[in-house]
Scaffold this active site. Structure first.
Site, PDB file in Angstrom:
ATOM      1  N   GLU A 115      -3.347  -8.837   3.168  1.00  0.00           N
ATOM      2  CA  GLU A 115      -3.158  -9.332   4.543  1.00  0.00           C
ATOM      3  C   GLU A 115      -4.322  -8.977   5.465  1.00  0.00           C
ATOM      4  O   GLU A 115      -4.372  -9.463   6.600  1.00  0.00           O
ATOM      5  CB  GLU A 115      -1.847  -8.770   5.120  1.00  0.00           C
ATOM      6  CG  GLU A 115      -1.880  -7.330   5.659  1.00  0.00           C
ATOM      7  CD  GLU A 115      -1.914  -6.239   4.577  1.00  0.00           C
ATOM      8  OE1 GLU A 115      -1.951  -6.575   3.381  1.00  0.00           O
ATOM      9  OE2 GLU A 115      -1.930  -5.044   4.939  1.00  0.00           O
ATOM     10  N   HIS A 171      -4.362  -4.676   0.137  1.00  0.00           N
ATOM     11  CA  HIS A 171      -4.093  -5.247   1.467  1.00  0.00           C
ATOM     12  C   HIS A 171      -4.529  -6.709   1.513  1.00  0.00           C
ATOM     13  O   HIS A 171      -5.511  -7.049   2.191  1.00  0.00           O
ATOM     14  CB  HIS A 171      -4.855  -4.462   2.537  1.00  0.00           C
ATOM     15  CG  HIS A 171      -4.270  -3.128   2.838  1.00  0.00           C
ATOM     16  ND1 HIS A 171      -3.159  -2.955   3.622  1.00  0.00           N
ATOM     17  CD2 HIS A 171      -4.636  -1.890   2.437  1.00  0.00           C
ATOM     18  CE1 HIS A 171      -2.865  -1.671   3.717  1.00  0.00           C
ATOM     19  NE2 HIS A 171      -3.750  -0.999   2.998  1.00  0.00           N
ATOM     20  N   LYS A 231     -12.209   7.690  -1.935  1.00  0.00           N
ATOM     21  CA  LYS A 231     -11.340   6.612  -1.450  1.00  0.00           C
ATOM     22  C   LYS A 231     -11.567   5.322  -2.256  1.00  0.00           C
ATOM     23  O   LYS A 231     -12.724   4.943  -2.486  1.00  0.00           O
ATOM     24  CB  LYS A 231     -11.636   6.359   0.031  1.00  0.00           C
ATOM     25  CG  LYS A 231     -10.707   5.349   0.676  1.00  0.00           C
ATOM     26  CD  LYS A 231     -10.962   5.240   2.179  1.00  0.00           C
ATOM     27  CE  LYS A 231      -9.944   4.335   2.837  1.00  0.00           C
ATOM     28  NZ  LYS A 231     -10.137   4.187   4.278  1.00  0.00           N
ATOM     29  N   CYS A 238       0.818  -1.217   0.000  1.00  0.00           N
ATOM     30  CA  CYS A 238       0.000   0.000   0.000  1.00  0.00           C
ATOM     31  C   CYS A 238       0.856   1.273   0.000  1.00  0.00           C
ATOM     32  O   CYS A 238       1.547   1.528  -0.971  1.00  0.00           O
ATOM     33  CB  CYS A 238      -1.015  -0.036   1.142  1.00  0.00           C
ATOM     34  SG  CYS A 238      -2.340   1.167   0.868  1.00  0.00           S
TER      35      CYS A 238
HETATM   36  C1  LIG Z   1      -2.655   3.672   2.585  1.00  0.00           C
HETATM   37  C2  LIG Z   1      -2.126   2.586   3.368  1.00  0.00           C
HETATM   38  O1  LIG Z   1      -0.955   2.283   3.349  1.00  0.00           O
HETATM   39  S1  LIG Z   1      -3.176   1.758   4.318  1.00  0.00           S
HETATM   40  C3  LIG Z   1      -2.510   1.756   5.861  1.00  0.00           C
HETATM   41  C4  LIG Z   1      -3.044   2.799   6.726  1.00  0.00           C
HETATM   42  N1  LIG Z   1      -4.152   2.312   7.527  1.00  0.00           N
HETATM   43  C5  LIG Z   1      -4.081   2.214   8.828  1.00  0.00           C
HETATM   44  O2  LIG Z   1      -3.062   2.469   9.425  1.00  0.00           O
HETATM   45  C6  LIG Z   1      -5.294   1.740   9.503  1.00  0.00           C
HETATM   46  C7  LIG Z   1      -5.197   1.939  10.969  1.00  0.00           C
HETATM   47  N2  LIG Z   1      -4.959   3.327  11.379  1.00  0.00           N
HETATM   48  C8  LIG Z   1      -5.872   4.080  11.987  1.00  0.00           C
HETATM   49  O3  LIG Z   1      -6.983   3.630  12.120  1.00  0.00           O
HETATM   50  C9  LIG Z   1      -5.537   5.462  12.465  1.00  0.00           C
HETATM   51  O4  LIG Z   1      -4.312   5.863  11.894  1.00  0.00           O
HETATM   52  C10 LIG Z   1      -5.475   5.526  14.008  1.00  0.00           C
HETATM   53  C11 LIG Z   1      -6.889   5.285  14.528  1.00  0.00           C
HETATM   54  C12 LIG Z   1      -4.579   4.469  14.581  1.00  0.00           C
HETATM   55  C13 LIG Z   1      -4.979   6.892  14.477  1.00  0.00           C
HETATM   56  O5  LIG Z   1      -5.657   7.901  13.795  1.00  0.00           O
HETATM   57  P1  LIG Z   1      -5.587   9.480  14.221  1.00  0.00           P
HETATM   58  O6  LIG Z   1      -5.813   9.632  15.674  1.00  0.00           O
HETATM   59  O7  LIG Z   1      -6.510  10.196  13.297  1.00  0.00           O
HETATM   60  O8  LIG Z   1      -4.162   9.953  13.837  1.00  0.00           O
HETATM   61  P2  LIG Z   1      -2.829  10.048  14.703  1.00  0.00           P
HETATM   62  O9  LIG Z   1      -2.521  11.481  14.942  1.00  0.00           O
HETATM   63  O10 LIG Z   1      -2.874   9.126  15.886  1.00  0.00           O
HETATM   64  O11 LIG Z   1      -1.755   9.527  13.642  1.00  0.00           O
HETATM   65  C14 LIG Z   1      -1.960   8.338  13.040  1.00  0.00           C
HETATM   66  C15 LIG Z   1      -0.683   7.836  12.458  1.00  0.00           C
HETATM   67  O12 LIG Z   1      -0.347   8.578  11.315  1.00  0.00           O
HETATM   68  C16 LIG Z   1       1.042   8.530  11.137  1.00  0.00           C
HETATM   69  N3  LIG Z   1       1.487   9.916  10.958  1.00  0.00           N
HETATM   70  C17 LIG Z   1       0.728  11.019  11.024  1.00  0.00           C
HETATM   71  N4  LIG Z   1       1.486  12.089  10.673  1.00  0.00           N
HETATM   72  C18 LIG Z   1       2.709  11.634  10.389  1.00  0.00           C
HETATM   73  C19 LIG Z   1       3.931  12.243   9.952  1.00  0.00           C
HETATM   74  N5  LIG Z   1       4.066  13.567   9.723  1.00  0.00           N
HETATM   75  N6  LIG Z   1       4.989  11.450   9.740  1.00  0.00           N
HETATM   76  C20 LIG Z   1       4.908  10.127   9.939  1.00  0.00           C
HETATM   77  N7  LIG Z   1       3.803   9.500  10.351  1.00  0.00           N
HETATM   78  C21 LIG Z   1       2.714  10.244  10.575  1.00  0.00           C
HETATM   79  C22 LIG Z   1       1.625   7.817  12.311  1.00  0.00           C
HETATM   80  O13 LIG Z   1       1.837   6.464  11.944  1.00  0.00           O
HETATM   81  C23 LIG Z   1       0.538   7.922  13.352  1.00  0.00           C
HETATM   82  O14 LIG Z   1       0.455   6.847  14.258  1.00  0.00           O
HETATM   83  P3  LIG Z   1       1.648   6.359  15.187  1.00  0.00           P
HETATM   84  O15 LIG Z   1       2.327   7.575  15.747  1.00  0.00           O
HETATM   85  O16 LIG Z   1       1.021   5.497  16.222  1.00  0.00           O
HETATM   86  O17 LIG Z   1       2.579   5.576  14.282  1.00  0.00           O
HETATM   87  N1  LIG Z   2      -6.202   2.005   4.810  1.00  0.00           N
HETATM   88  C1  LIG Z   2      -6.111   3.339   5.311  1.00  0.00           C
HETATM   89  C2  LIG Z   2      -6.137   4.430   4.319  1.00  0.00           C
HETATM   90  C3  LIG Z   2      -5.629   5.703   4.904  1.00  0.00           C
HETATM   91  O1  LIG Z   2      -4.304   5.937   4.538  1.00  0.00           O
HETATM   92  C4  LIG Z   2      -7.126   3.544   6.385  1.00  0.00           C
HETATM   93  O2  LIG Z   2      -8.322   3.678   6.097  1.00  0.00           O
HETATM   94  O3  LIG Z   2      -6.716   3.568   7.511  1.00  0.00           O
END
Ligand SMILES: CC(=O)SCCNC(=O)CCNC(=O)[C@H](O)C(C)(C)COP(=O)(O)OP(=O)(O)OC[C@H]1O[C@@H](n2cnc3c(N)ncnc32)[C@H](O)[C@@H]1OP(=O)(O)O
Ligand SMILES: N[C@@H](CCO)C(=O)O
Length: 310
Positions: A237, A235, A163, A142
């Site tokens: 996985e 994804h 999305k 991803c």
């Molecule tokens: C497109 C793809 O690759 S799909 C993969 C992405 N999907 C997922 O991660 C699904 C699960 N994630 C989530 O549901 C959400 O991110 C949550 C619920 C865990 C947190 O969401 P929010 O509270 O809105 O955002 P939050 O401020 O905690 O930041 C989320 C994450 O964004 C990332 N992030 C945000 N800004 C930055 C930045 N400037 N640089 C690097 N990482 C960043 C970090 O990974 C951060 O989490 P971490 O510190 O625990 O690693």
């Molecule tokens: N798979 C991700 C997309 C956002 O980068 C999510 O919905 O958390």
């Protein structure tokens, strides 16, 4: 055959209940076979979920594996405890003098940012450069795939109007490729992203092949011709409930979010979701481990073995 993971990793109990043979790293193997060494660079905030998903897939082969979990040291995790990272994770500094048979670079919820604004981007670039000479094959997922395509091939990502969310039909674009061995002509895989790479950019990049794509969801799998780099935009996985969990999360936050397509019966989010991609996910990871890692890697890591052309 067992997969070895850090001692007491929580994923171990879950996988043991699923009959996946997981061993603590401190336990010795009984056979005189070198286990494959797989590094997982986990960039997801939900690290424990992703650990379990990936170990489930790579643990389900007859190969002996040793998994090493990595997190970026230049990012302070908000959602994963420092104790969990200290107990089970290493950083690139700990492993950069080693060689690995395989590496997985996960997705990350940072698509809305330019790559250069991701706070671990410099570290990730260093890691991706290091994989070229030190890892037999690297599997990018991803956002990890977008990052790899941008860094290694200069391919940008673009925002989508809506999305790309749901489970989409994908087809085999390059038959007779080992990574696709046993794939049905049409198979299903989850997509969950706000950005895309353009098909023409991937098709025109020297050194890259498009292996699988979807009319609706675009490029799904691309790979370097030598098989050292695999880029998967979806994804495979994900757990059966992962898309539902993301949908509910975004609804609860009041975000504008489309219902994931072809996932809930009749696209009705009040119904129990259908999982239609798990056989594909297992095959994708076991083909990668078999053909691109096990059969391509030298027995003595670090001693050159030419990567077979694909
Ligand atoms: C497109 C793809 O690759 S799909 C993969 C992405 N999907 C997922 O991660 C699904 C699960 N994630 C989530 O549901 C959400 O991110 C949550 C619920 C865990 C947190 O969401 P929010 O509270 O809105 O955002 P939050 O401020 O905690 O930041 C989320 C994450 O964004 C990332 N992030 C945000 N800004 C930055 C930045 N400037 N640089 C690097 N990482 C960043 C970090 O990974 C951060 O989490 P971490 O510190 O625990 O690693
Ligand atoms: N798979 C991700 C997309 C956002 O980068 C999510 O919905 O958390």
């Amino acid at each position: 055959m067992p997969i070895k993971v850090p001692d007491h990793l929580p994923a171990k109990e879950v996988l043991a209940r699923e009959n996946i043979f997981v061993m603590d790293e401190s336990v010795a193997y009984h056979q005189d076979i070198r286990p494959l060494r797989i590094a997982i660079l986990n960039l997801m905030p939900t690290k424990e979920t992703t650990e379990t998903q990936l170990l489930r897939l790579i643990g389900n082969t007859p190969l002996q594996l040793e998994a090493v979990l990595l997190h970026p040291k230049t990012h302070t995790s908000k959602n994963t405890s420092a104790e969990h990272l200290a107990s089970f994770y290493k950083t690139f500094d700990d492993i950069k003098d080693e060689k690995y048979d395989g590496m997985i670079i996960t997705g990350a919820p940072v698509e809305h940012l330019p790559f250069e604004e991701v706070n671990y981007w410099e570290e990730l670039k260093e890691i991706m450069d290091w994989t070229v000479d030190n890892v037999t094959s690297t599997f990018h997922i991803c956002w990890g795939a977008q990052a790899g395509l941008y860094h290694h091939f200069g391919i940008p990502k673009h925002p989508l109007p809506e999305k790309m969310f749901g489970v989409f039909a994908h087809g085999v674009a390059k038959p007779n490729t080992p990574l696709l061995r046993g794939f049905d002509e049409v198979f299903y895989a989850p997509q969950s992203r706000h950005t895309e790479v353009l098909r023409e950019d991937v098709a025109n990049a020297p050194g890259l092949d498009i292996l699988s794509e979807s009319e609706e969801a675009g490029v799904y799998i691309a790979a370097s011709k030598d098989g050292k780099q695999i880029f998967v935009t979806g994804h495979a996985e994900y757990d059966p409930q992962s898309l539902k969990w993301e949908y509910d999360r975004d609804k609860a936050k009041g975000l504008r979010i489309n219902v994931p397509k072809n996932y809930f019966p009749n696209d009705d989010p009040t119904k129990f979701p259908m999982s239609t991609w798990r056989a594909h996910g297992n095959l994708l990871f076991s083909n990668w481990l078999n053909y691109y890692v096990y059969q391509a890697t030298p027995y003595e890591l670090g001693k050159a073995k030419p990567h077979s052309n694909r």
